[in-house]
Write a protein that holds these residues in place. Sequence first.
Motif, short mmCIF file in Angstrom:
data_model
loop_
_atom_site.label_atom_id
_atom_site.label_comp_id
_atom_site.label_asym_id
_atom_site.label_seq_id
_atom_site.Cartn_x
_atom_site.Cartn_y
_atom_site.Cartn_z
N THR A 13 50.77 35.05 48.13
CA THR A 13 50.55 36.51 48.08
C THR A 13 51.29 37.12 46.89
O THR A 13 52.22 36.52 46.34
N PHE A 14 50.91 38.36 46.54
CA PHE A 14 51.61 39.05 45.46
C PHE A 14 53.07 39.28 45.82
O PHE A 14 53.97 39.13 45.01
N LEU A 15 53.30 39.65 47.09
CA LEU A 15 54.68 39.93 47.49
C LEU A 15 55.55 38.68 47.33
O LEU A 15 56.67 38.75 46.80
N MET A 37 40.91 43.83 49.87
CA MET A 37 41.34 42.61 49.16
C MET A 37 42.77 42.76 48.67
O MET A 37 43.57 41.82 48.72
N MET A 38 43.09 43.96 48.18
CA MET A 38 44.44 44.20 47.65
C MET A 38 45.49 44.07 48.76
O MET A 38 46.54 43.45 48.56
N VAL A 39 45.20 44.64 49.91
CA VAL A 39 46.16 44.59 51.02
C VAL A 39 46.36 43.14 51.45
O VAL A 39 47.49 42.67 51.63
N PHE A 63 38.32 45.52 24.56
CA PHE A 63 39.66 45.47 25.19
C PHE A 63 39.67 46.25 26.51
O PHE A 63 40.51 47.14 26.71
N PRO A 64 38.78 45.90 27.44
CA PRO A 64 38.77 46.62 28.72
C PRO A 64 40.09 46.46 29.49
O PRO A 64 40.43 47.31 30.31
N PHE A 65 40.80 45.37 29.22
CA PHE A 65 42.07 45.13 29.91
C PHE A 65 43.26 45.41 28.99
O PHE A 65 44.37 44.96 29.26
N CYS A 67 46.68 44.02 30.70
CA CYS A 67 46.58 44.05 32.16
C CYS A 67 47.11 42.76 32.79
O CYS A 67 46.63 41.66 32.49
N ALA A 68 48.09 42.92 33.68
CA ALA A 68 48.66 41.76 34.36
C ALA A 68 47.66 41.19 35.37
O ALA A 68 47.69 40.01 35.68
N GLY A 69 46.77 42.04 35.89
CA GLY A 69 45.86 41.61 36.96
C GLY A 69 44.47 41.25 36.48
O GLY A 69 43.55 41.14 37.29
N ASP A 77 63.66 48.07 30.41
CA ASP A 77 63.41 48.03 31.85
C ASP A 77 62.01 47.49 32.13
O ASP A 77 61.82 46.64 33.00
N TRP A 78 61.02 47.96 31.33
CA TRP A 78 59.65 47.46 31.51
C TRP A 78 59.62 45.95 31.27
O TRP A 78 59.01 45.19 32.04
N LEU A 79 60.31 45.48 30.20
CA LEU A 79 60.26 44.06 29.84
C LEU A 79 60.84 43.19 30.96
O LEU A 79 60.29 42.14 31.32
N GLY A 85 47.98 43.18 23.76
CA GLY A 85 49.39 43.25 23.39
C GLY A 85 50.29 43.16 24.62
O GLY A 85 49.86 42.68 25.68
N ALA A 86 51.50 43.66 24.47
CA ALA A 86 52.52 43.45 25.50
C ALA A 86 52.12 44.00 26.86
O ALA A 86 52.44 43.44 27.90
N HIS A 87 51.40 45.11 26.87
CA HIS A 87 51.05 45.74 28.15
C HIS A 87 49.71 45.28 28.70
O HIS A 87 49.19 45.89 29.65
C1 HEM Z 1 38.57 45.87 36.27
C2 HEM Z 1 39.81 46.05 36.68
C3 HEM Z 1 40.97 46.42 35.80
C4 HEM Z 1 40.98 47.00 34.56
C5 HEM Z 1 39.79 47.45 33.74
C6 HEM Z 1 42.36 47.11 34.16
C7 HEM Z 1 42.78 47.64 32.95
C8 HEM Z 1 44.09 47.68 32.55
C9 HEM Z 1 44.53 48.14 31.27
C10 HEM Z 1 43.63 48.65 30.14
C11 HEM Z 1 45.87 48.04 31.23
C12 HEM Z 1 46.78 48.36 30.06
C13 HEM Z 1 47.46 49.69 30.23
C14 HEM Z 1 48.24 50.05 28.96
O1 HEM Z 1 48.12 49.39 27.94
O2 HEM Z 1 48.96 51.05 29.02
C15 HEM Z 1 46.31 47.54 32.52
C16 HEM Z 1 47.62 47.32 32.87
C17 HEM Z 1 48.00 46.84 34.10
N1 HEM Z 1 47.19 46.37 35.09
FE1 HEM Z 1 45.17 46.39 35.09
N2 HEM Z 1 43.15 46.61 35.16
C18 HEM Z 1 42.34 46.17 36.16
C19 HEM Z 1 42.74 45.57 37.34
C20 HEM Z 1 44.03 45.29 37.67
C21 HEM Z 1 44.44 44.61 38.89
C22 HEM Z 1 43.48 44.06 39.94
C23 HEM Z 1 45.80 44.58 38.89
C24 HEM Z 1 46.75 44.00 39.90
C25 HEM Z 1 46.43 43.14 40.82
C26 HEM Z 1 46.25 45.23 37.67
C27 HEM Z 1 47.56 45.39 37.31
C28 HEM Z 1 47.98 45.94 36.13
C29 HEM Z 1 49.38 46.14 35.79
C30 HEM Z 1 50.59 45.81 36.67
C31 HEM Z 1 49.39 46.71 34.51
C32 HEM Z 1 50.61 47.12 33.70
C33 HEM Z 1 50.96 46.05 32.71
C34 HEM Z 1 52.12 46.43 31.82
O3 HEM Z 1 52.25 47.58 31.43
O4 HEM Z 1 52.91 45.54 31.53
N3 HEM Z 1 45.15 45.64 36.97
N4 HEM Z 1 45.20 47.32 33.30
#
Ligand code: HEM
Length: 447
Positions: free
Chosen positions: A220-222, A143-145, A378-380, A387-389, A88-90, A383-385
């Motif tokens: 937009t995101f929507l 900004m998000m809105v 790895f602040p974001f 950060c999308a944003g 479902d996530w994929l 791998g598969a998950h």
């Molecule tokens: C400095 C800002 C941000 C940081 C540090 C951050 C960090 C992260 C991290 C570490 C994850 C991975 C979570 C995991 O592995 O379980 C994640 C996932 C995600 N982030 Fe961000 N994020 C940020 C901003 C954003 C923004 C602005 C958005 C959307 C516009 C966003 C949307 C998402 C989404 C949808 C996921 C889930 C991805 C998935 O599981 O497939 N993030 N974020």
Amino acid sequence: MNAIPTFAGPPLVGLNLHLLNDPVGLFTRAQRRYGDLVELDLGAAGPLYGVFHPDGVKQVLLRGRRTHRALLRELLGGGLFTSPSGEDWLRRRRLSQPVFTQDRLSRMLPLLLRSVDETVHRRWRPGLRVDAAAEMKRLTVAMMVDATFGPDTGVDRALARRALGYLLPYVDQQLFTLLTPPRSWPTLRNRHFRAARSALRGIIAEAVRERRAGGTDEPTFLNGLLEGRSATGGPEFTDEELVDEVLSIFIAGTETTGTALTWALHLLSTHPAAADALRAEVAARIGTRTPTPDDLSRLHWPRAIVQEAVRLYPPAWALRRVMDEPLELGGATVPAGSPLIVSSYVTHRHPGLWTDPEDFVPSRWLPSAPEPPRFAYFPFGAGAHQCAGKMFALLQGELLLTRLAQEFTTLPTTRAPVRTSATIALSPVPTPELLLVAAPIREEECL
Ligand code: HEM
């Protein structure tokens, strides 16, 4: 085979109280005392394995499964951010691809500038003292809105902002407070939460209906979520799923970016040399004009400052995973199925991986600097998950810092130390107050 050192706690409770009170401190002590792979004793709850070396982080994030999302899903519905790994996530991840393309982000820039300029040019003025956290929360929610719905829809933005502003602290409290009244009780907080959630879901559902009935082609995101089908050929999101996805983006993307930018402003105000370097680059490369995507790509300091801020203070400070096979690391084996934790906070400050790990050194992110070891940063996530944003968040930071540098420098109003509080994001406590000092770039400074 090597034994894994154990960080032991008192019988039955183990280290649980430390985990609740100061998880970041606990993980840091675990790494410093016991090394890069540690068994944390959680008493009756069983062990939790802390993995702090990049080689381990790589295995955990590339091969592990995300599981622990039950409470988030109950509170916020089943979007991308709240979904455990699996089919479902994929499907959701694939359908969301069009949302975060580079082209969409570039076209979004004028939309984001609106909120940034409303803050920097209209709300802020020389001599004003501002609460950095409150300002950044306000700005990132705005900004998000806008990024989600676009500027010209009939969405009640004020209500959306208020509702979102209420949801996040409630979720924080539910996740990180030991004794909270059950969610089914009609307490004021519980009732407010349910009202805010249903208001926000109603606003999103209405925007979806409007857009399906014939909307605009704004970036937009929507609109990106609605394009899911044409981009992937698969079945598109249902209306109910769309509401979950928008909520998921709101939750994942506001508190994280808001705290990242709060830290960035705090660090700039306490490191004047970095603020000067930022200002000098902005003056030389774009002067006083409104930045375009091309301009931003020629600036290095705004992004370097955000990257360094999230190295020292990564909003998503730890990630949990489970692996279906044993984790082999440095001659030791963690059994399959064990709960694993990687902490960006700990690895980003690992003394064996970084020069001056505790110092704010944005120049380490300039193009001329050597790259850090892979999976040391790895602040974001990774791998598969991952950060999308990520690119959207960096863009927000770049825009804000560029606009700020064109008008102001900032000073801290107190020398009191700022600590970290680890909840859903890693926030500064007390919240930094900044004095805005006029420092407009003048024509003669521009090259
Ligand atoms: C400095 C800002 C941000 C940081 C540090 C951050 C960090 C992260 C991290 C570490 C994850 C991975 C979570 C995991 O592995 O379980 C994640 C996932 C995600 N982030 Fe961000 N994020 C940020 C901003 C954003 C923004 C602005 C958005 C959307 C516009 C966003 C949307 C998402 C989404 C949808 C996921 C889930 C991805 C998935 O599981 O497939 N993030 N974020």
